[in-house]
Design a protein around this motif. Structure first.
Motif, PDB file in Angstrom:
ATOM      1  N   PRO A 169      -7.590  52.711  21.798  1.00 26.77           N
ATOM      2  CA  PRO A 169      -7.428  51.306  21.424  1.00 26.77           C
ATOM      3  C   PRO A 169      -7.467  50.426  22.671  1.00 26.77           C
ATOM      4  N   TRP A 170      -8.109  49.296  22.558  1.00 27.09           N
ATOM      5  CA  TRP A 170      -8.152  48.272  23.604  1.00 27.09           C
ATOM      6  C   TRP A 170      -8.980  48.653  24.831  1.00 27.09           C
ATOM      7  N   ASP A 253       7.071  55.672  17.932  1.00 24.76           N
ATOM      8  CA  ASP A 253       5.740  55.060  17.931  1.00 24.76           C
ATOM      9  C   ASP A 253       5.839  53.641  17.359  1.00 24.76           C
ATOM     10  N   PHE A 255       3.644  51.419  17.069  1.00 28.29           N
ATOM     11  CA  PHE A 255       2.420  50.918  16.466  1.00 28.29           C
ATOM     12  C   PHE A 255       2.234  51.378  15.015  1.00 28.29           C
ATOM     13  N   ARG A 256       3.097  52.220  14.523  1.00 27.18           N
ATOM     14  CA  ARG A 256       2.983  52.672  13.121  1.00 27.18           C
ATOM     15  C   ARG A 256       3.442  51.554  12.193  1.00 27.18           C
TER      16      ARG A 256
END
Length: 256
Positions: A169-170, A253, A255-256
């Motif tokens: 990602p990114w 996490d 980002f979940r």
């Protein structure tokens, strides 16, 4: 396992060429040993073998004939919308434990092993015509088995990383990461140590096995048919750990 601190003044990365096309049932340790002999190399104590996931999967028979797959309605609709092979999409869905994102023709999924990657690791590149290749059932188990056989062949302690290329990602581009690990600590923990300005580090844990997998890819390449590299000067008998150590638990996490 997390190593508290590991420093090495230098390392050497050696491509291991000359391996044949791998087929189900092939003895990878024997083929690697033969390639080492052909290159007139001497395996040293603590050498690390970085082995591409693709040849491990092929040797373990993780090859699926696409004509054996019956696509679901969901797979057919997605494939039709984005000009994909519905049989491959069905394999991706069946290999996924969780779909992270399914958008604009891209599927990012969490595999049953806990990896988050494109297409749940299902790959048709460098696969026999009409087939797809899946990730190993248990990459850590595969790494341990290969380590044991290589140590028997060479008579010294070696480590093994089974690597694959993941997107990020990114960030543009793919980077090799460690799926399976044996004989080396996959993480290096600097927490509690002081930096050059005297400040105590609070959160710095380096994904060492991923760094080594990425470094090895520099001599392996995606189209050069070099599926194994030897990284010299990084492992010791006191180290242990697994690829699972690199998977962030859901509880931490954000980002979940």
């Amino acid at each position: 396992m997390i190593a508290r601190r590991v420093t090495h003044p230098s390392i050497q990365i050696i491509p291991l060429a000359g391996l044949p096309e791998i087929a189900p049932g092939d003895d990878l340790s024997r083929l690697i040993a033969e390639a080492v002999k052909k290159q007139d190399l001497r395996v040293a104590e603590g050498d690390l073998f970085v082995v591409a996931q693709k040849i491990v999967s092929k040797a373990e028979g993780r090859i699926i004939r696409l004509d054996s797959i019956q696509p679901s309605k969901r797979a057919e609709q997605w494939a039709a919308e984005y000009q994909k092979d519905a049989r491959v999409i069905e394999l991706v869905l069946s290999e996924a434990s969780r779909i992270v994102r399914m958008e604009r023709g891209v599927i990012v999924a969490e595999t049953q092993h806990g990896f988050v990657c494109a297409n749940a690791g299902v790959d048709v590149s460098n696969a026999p015509e009409g087939t797809a290749i899946l990730l190993p059932d248990d990459a850590d188990r595969s790494a341990r088995a290969l380590q044991t056989r290589l140590e028997e062949n060479f008579g010294v302690h070696v480590a093994v990383i089974i690597s694959d290329s993941f997107g990020r990602p990114w960030r543009e581009g793919l980077v090799n990461v460690a799926l399976g690990v044996a004989g080396i600590a996959p993480l290096v923990d600097y927490r509690g140590k002081r930096d050059a300005s005297g400040k105590t580090l609070q959160a710095t844990v380096i994904a060492r096995a991923d760094e080594l997998a990425a470094a090895a890819e520099l001599v392996m390449g995606k189209i050069d048919r070099v599926p194994v590299a030897i990284v010299r000067g990084v492992a010791s008998r006191e180290e242990s750990g697994s690829g699972r150590d690199l998977i962030r638990p859901a509880a931490t996490d954000i980002f979940r």
